[in-house]
Write a protein that holds these residues in place. Sequence first.
Motif, PDB file in Angstrom:
ATOM      1  N   ALA A 277     -62.960  22.640 -34.758  1.00  0.00           N
ATOM      2  CA  ALA A 277     -63.427  21.517 -35.573  1.00  0.00           C
ATOM      3  C   ALA A 277     -64.362  20.610 -34.778  1.00  0.00           C
ATOM      4  N   ALA A 278     -64.045  20.366 -33.505  1.00  0.00           N
ATOM      5  CA  ALA A 278     -64.906  19.527 -32.670  1.00  0.00           C
ATOM      6  C   ALA A 278     -66.276  20.171 -32.490  1.00  0.00           C
ATOM      7  N   ARG A 279     -66.287  21.475 -32.270  1.00  0.00           N
ATOM      8  CA  ARG A 279     -67.577  22.165 -32.121  1.00  0.00           C
ATOM      9  C   ARG A 279     -68.388  22.108 -33.419  1.00  0.00           C
ATOM     10  N   LEU A 280     -67.707  22.250 -34.557  1.00  0.00           N
ATOM     11  CA  LEU A 280     -68.406  22.100 -35.836  1.00  0.00           C
ATOM     12  C   LEU A 280     -69.002  20.705 -35.971  1.00  0.00           C
ATOM     13  N   ALA A 281     -68.219  19.698 -35.577  1.00  0.00           N
ATOM     14  CA  ALA A 281     -68.698  18.319 -35.652  1.00  0.00           C
ATOM     15  C   ALA A 281     -69.921  18.117 -34.764  1.00  0.00           C
ATOM     16  N   ASP A 315     -64.913  37.683 -38.434  1.00  0.00           N
ATOM     17  CA  ASP A 315     -64.835  37.935 -39.870  1.00  0.00           C
ATOM     18  C   ASP A 315     -63.397  37.834 -40.379  1.00  0.00           C
ATOM     19  N   SER A 316     -62.452  38.310 -39.575  1.00  0.00           N
ATOM     20  CA  SER A 316     -61.042  38.229 -39.976  1.00  0.00           C
ATOM     21  C   SER A 316     -60.583  36.784 -40.060  1.00  0.00           C
ATOM     22  N   LEU A 317     -61.005  35.958 -39.111  1.00  0.00           N
ATOM     23  CA  LEU A 317     -60.641  34.539 -39.139  1.00  0.00           C
ATOM     24  C   LEU A 317     -61.207  33.854 -40.372  1.00  0.00           C
ATOM     25  N   ILE A 318     -62.462  34.129 -40.679  1.00  0.00           N
ATOM     26  CA  ILE A 318     -63.089  33.485 -41.834  1.00  0.00           C
ATOM     27  C   ILE A 318     -62.403  33.932 -43.125  1.00  0.00           C
ATOM     28  N   THR A 319     -62.057  35.207 -43.223  1.00  0.00           N
ATOM     29  CA  THR A 319     -61.334  35.691 -44.403  1.00  0.00           C
ATOM     30  C   THR A 319     -59.990  34.982 -44.548  1.00  0.00           C
ATOM     31  N   ALA A 320     -59.283  34.826 -43.426  1.00  0.00           N
ATOM     32  CA  ALA A 320     -57.995  34.117 -43.472  1.00  0.00           C
ATOM     33  C   ALA A 320     -58.186  32.665 -43.878  1.00  0.00           C
ATOM     34  N   THR A 350     -70.157  25.115 -46.273  1.00  0.00           N
ATOM     35  CA  THR A 350     -70.721  26.185 -47.107  1.00  0.00           C
ATOM     36  C   THR A 350     -71.590  27.139 -46.296  1.00  0.00           C
ATOM     37  N   ASP A 351     -72.003  26.715 -45.106  1.00  0.00           N
ATOM     38  CA  ASP A 351     -72.838  27.552 -44.241  1.00  0.00           C
ATOM     39  C   ASP A 351     -71.927  28.446 -43.398  1.00  0.00           C
ATOM     40  N   ILE A 352     -71.600  29.612 -43.929  1.00  0.00           N
ATOM     41  CA  ILE A 352     -70.670  30.512 -43.258  1.00  0.00           C
ATOM     42  C   ILE A 352     -71.284  31.075 -41.979  1.00  0.00           C
ATOM     43  N   ALA A 353     -72.597  31.218 -41.954  1.00  0.00           N
ATOM     44  CA  ALA A 353     -73.251  31.705 -40.735  1.00  0.00           C
ATOM     45  C   ALA A 353     -73.062  30.708 -39.596  1.00  0.00           C
ATOM     46  N   LEU A 354     -73.175  29.411 -39.904  1.00  0.00           N
ATOM     47  CA  LEU A 354     -72.950  28.383 -38.886  1.00  0.00           C
ATOM     48  C   LEU A 354     -71.500  28.441 -38.401  1.00  0.00           C
ATOM     49  N   LEU A 355     -70.565  28.572 -39.328  1.00  0.00           N
ATOM     50  CA  LEU A 355     -69.161  28.652 -38.948  1.00  0.00           C
ATOM     51  C   LEU A 355     -68.917  29.860 -38.047  1.00  0.00           C
ATOM     52  N   ALA A 356     -69.518  30.990 -38.386  1.00  0.00           N
ATOM     53  CA  ALA A 356     -69.347  32.187 -37.556  1.00  0.00           C
ATOM     54  C   ALA A 356     -69.910  31.963 -36.153  1.00  0.00           C
ATOM     55  N   ASP A 357     -71.054  31.301 -36.062  1.00  0.00           N
ATOM     56  CA  ASP A 357     -71.625  30.998 -34.743  1.00  0.00           C
ATOM     57  C   ASP A 357     -70.691  30.106 -33.929  1.00  0.00           C
ATOM     58  N   VAL A 358     -70.131  29.104 -34.585  1.00  0.00           N
ATOM     59  CA  VAL A 358     -69.208  28.196 -33.896  1.00  0.00           C
ATOM     60  C   VAL A 358     -67.974  28.955 -33.414  1.00  0.00           C
ATOM     61  N   LEU A 359     -67.456  29.836 -34.252  1.00  0.00           N
ATOM     62  CA  LEU A 359     -66.281  30.613 -33.865  1.00  0.00           C
ATOM     63  C   LEU A 359     -66.584  31.522 -32.677  1.00  0.00           C
TER      64      LEU A 359
END
Length: 366
Positions: A277-281, A315-320, A350-359
Amino acid sequence: MRTTVTVDLGPRSYPIHIGQHLLAELPELLQQADIGRQIMLVTNPNVDALYGQNLASALTQAGYKVTRTLVPDGEQAKTLEQAAALYDAAFAARLDRRSAVLALGGGVVGDLAGFFAATYLRGLPFIQLPTTLLAQVDSSVGGKVAINHPGAKNIIGAFYQPRLVIADLATLTTLPKREISTGLAEVIKYGVIADGEFFVWLEENMSRLGRLEPAALAVAVEKSCRIKAQVVGRDEREQSLRAILNFGHTAGHALEAVTDYAVYRHGEAVAIGMMVAARLAVALGMMDLPQARRLQHLLQMAGLPVTLPEGIAVDSLITAMQHDKKIISGRLTFVLPASFPGHVVLQHITDIALLADVLRASRYEL
């Protein structure tokens, strides 16, 4: 010395008693809870060996009829099958609607026993006796009770408030260091979401908490309970404000699910989730990098992990996460730091690509 924090919910308000050796006062404290004389004491084998027999004997001597029921240790116990075993035990014991359910143990025991109490005979009086730091500062307070589904944590449950919470700080001295660390994750969470001064106090006193100094523990548990009680009192059913208590939990619960609840303690997964969450912020311009590193350092001081393991597929984390119970209209919702420390906001991602990069970046320290 005993401190009492009240969860203010009108006629369903209840006290949280915090102090040393409070389990010895249990028969006296139960007199304030308006319950019948029959009790089901739910615990696990490890906790039972430490406290179960003595508590059952003390309650019996005080005039209560006690049925002691053991459930397995660990997150794997939070299943429909284990709930069914409690229903069977309650039926055999002929519990009635004034019979009380006492949950003696950590968050797993409290969640499972609370779910059982909420659903047997349409609701039995329920009392929390948390014996872990995580349970004392978080899961025993606020009335969330639940069991797990193989695909998502706590997705089958209810809001069902206890009549009473008794946090005996002396029970913490029997815990291994890992269990103390997992509780400290939730303590740190409160500083991030609601109280910057408390966050600073944690930075200055983390070593004392690690040594289980009674005075420091009393401050940390009381402050955490006060923050949670205030939030729950204003938003019992998580329609708005209470959602801030989920800081770190979106990614944390997903991590627990993809590892079958068998690798991480809850607080360990939440600590990693807080750093996600901090990295997303940071990526969204809501937090700067030195602030995120400050959070990372405090988590590490508490003995907590701060990175995702290499073997976890993004991908597994995002699906969960997309099966998380906090999903709203199909949108992922994160609690993100803003004006750190002491304030957070809800953010739809909503930007799943950004979330994947952060993960992916979360596999490495900042």
